[in-house]
Scaffold this motif. Structure first.
Motif, short mmCIF file in Angstrom:
data_model
loop_
_atom_site.label_atom_id
_atom_site.label_comp_id
_atom_site.label_asym_id
_atom_site.label_seq_id
_atom_site.Cartn_x
_atom_site.Cartn_y
_atom_site.Cartn_z
N VAL A 211 11.53 5.19 -2.68
CA VAL A 211 11.32 6.41 -4.26
C VAL A 211 12.28 7.52 -3.64
O VAL A 211 13.21 7.55 -4.36
N LEU A 212 12.70 8.21 -2.42
CA LEU A 212 13.14 8.99 -1.93
C LEU A 212 14.64 8.46 -2.00
O LEU A 212 15.63 9.28 -2.23
N GLN A 213 14.98 7.43 -2.04
CA GLN A 213 16.40 6.45 -1.90
C GLN A 213 17.18 6.67 -2.74
O GLN A 213 18.11 6.83 -2.85
N ALA A 214 16.17 5.96 -3.65
CA ALA A 214 16.16 6.00 -5.50
C ALA A 214 16.96 7.44 -5.68
O ALA A 214 17.68 7.52 -6.23
N LEU A 215 15.88 8.30 -5.28
CA LEU A 215 16.63 9.74 -5.57
C LEU A 215 17.28 10.20 -4.93
O LEU A 215 18.55 10.89 -6.04
N HIS A 216 17.41 10.55 -3.89
CA HIS A 216 19.10 10.67 -3.33
C HIS A 216 20.65 9.53 -3.91
O HIS A 216 21.57 10.89 -4.05
#
Length: 297
Positions: A220-225
């Protein structure tokens, strides 16, 4: 808001140019998803509209006959308001259809023959949405055009309904994605803190065993980044437009640029909701087409 007809033509011309540039950039993905197909239909619609307005405004005799109807410069204001209302009506149906299409793309792998045939479905749905939106405006809505009671020879400006629906939809989706990322980040931080404080506790062992859940949160954090890194200039522009006291003219509310941004945002939301990173890396899940964000993990 009152806008001069010259400004309307210039803004529509700029919108058309941007539409076709973005459609060209997505040429490899055209008709591979509902949003790309609808983007192409929007580019064609805006081009036809701009050409019609230009002919009406520049004709020396002041009128043109189109499909048996006598149109004058006076009709530009009426058509601009009707188009703005059609764009407003299309917002949520496009959101829902794009979400369903992306969800189906991620959750089930389609055969090559099925994918080749899907463009017919996308085209049919796009045309159907345009027709239903127009019928709703003319037959069911309480839309009342605002026209000045002056001769068309002296008309040089039009009343245009302001609209901020696109910004509200984008803001809602961004808040959803941000809350998801904050929740994932909070849980990851809590897990690391528990490991450091009490490495042998049962809670630590349970946390270690939840590697798949931890991987999803990191995903999730990678996708947001990836999303923020790609669309940060557009996010700044949306923030500025949201803070301005005057809304976006309704005839500019729906554009290919917004659809491209919305596509990336929706891909991020769907991937975070239903698809762990392991499935993407192993080729077990398909990623919806996106010409701007590269969804590799």
């Amino acid at each position: 808001m009152y806008i001069s007809i010259t400004s309307i033509l210039l803004s529509l011309g700029g919108k058309c140019l941007l539409n076709w540039v973005l459609v060209f950039l997505q040429k490899k993905h055209i008709c591979r998803s509902f949003l790309t197909t609808f983007s192409a239909s929007l580019a064609v619609f805006d081009a036809a509209l701009t050409l019609t307005f230009t002919i009406l405004h520049t004709r020396s005799d002041g009128y043109v006959v189109l499909f048996g109807q006598l149109l004058t410069s006076y009709h530009i204001c009426l058509l601009v308001q009707i188009v703005g209302q059609i764009h407003r009506v299309l917002q949520w149906p496009v959101v829902v259809m794009a979400a369903v299409d992306h969800f189906c793309t991620v959750t089930q792998r389609l055969h090559a023959n099925t994918l080749r045939a899907m463009w017919v479905v996308y085209l049919f749905v796009s045309v159907l949405l345009w027709c239903l939106a127009a019928l709703y405006i003319f037959l069911l809505s309480d839309f009342t055009p605002v026209l000045e009671d002056v001769s068309h020879h002296h008309m040089d400006r039009c009343w245009v309904f302001p609209s901020s629906q696109t910004l509200h939809i984008t803001l809602l989706l961004l808040l959803t994605l941000s809350c998801t990322a904050l929740h994932a980040g909070r849980l990851i931080t809590l897990s690391l803190w528990i490991r450091l404080i009490s490495p042998n506790s049962p809670l630590t062992i349970q946390t270690v065993d939840q590697n798949q859940t931890h991987s999803r949160r990191s995903f999730v954090l990678q996708a947001l980044h990836k999303f923020v890194l790609t669309w940060s200039p557009f996010l700044v522009l949306l923030a500025v437009l949201l803070l301005l006291p005057v809304g976006i003219p309704s005839y500019l509310d729906l554009s290919v640029a917004w659809l491209c941004f919305f596509n990336s945002l929706l891909v991020a939301l769907v991937l975070c909701a239903v698809c762990p990173a392991s499935q993407i890396s192993q080729g077990l899940a398909a990623v919806p087409p996106d010409s701007f964000c590269e969804w590799k993990f």
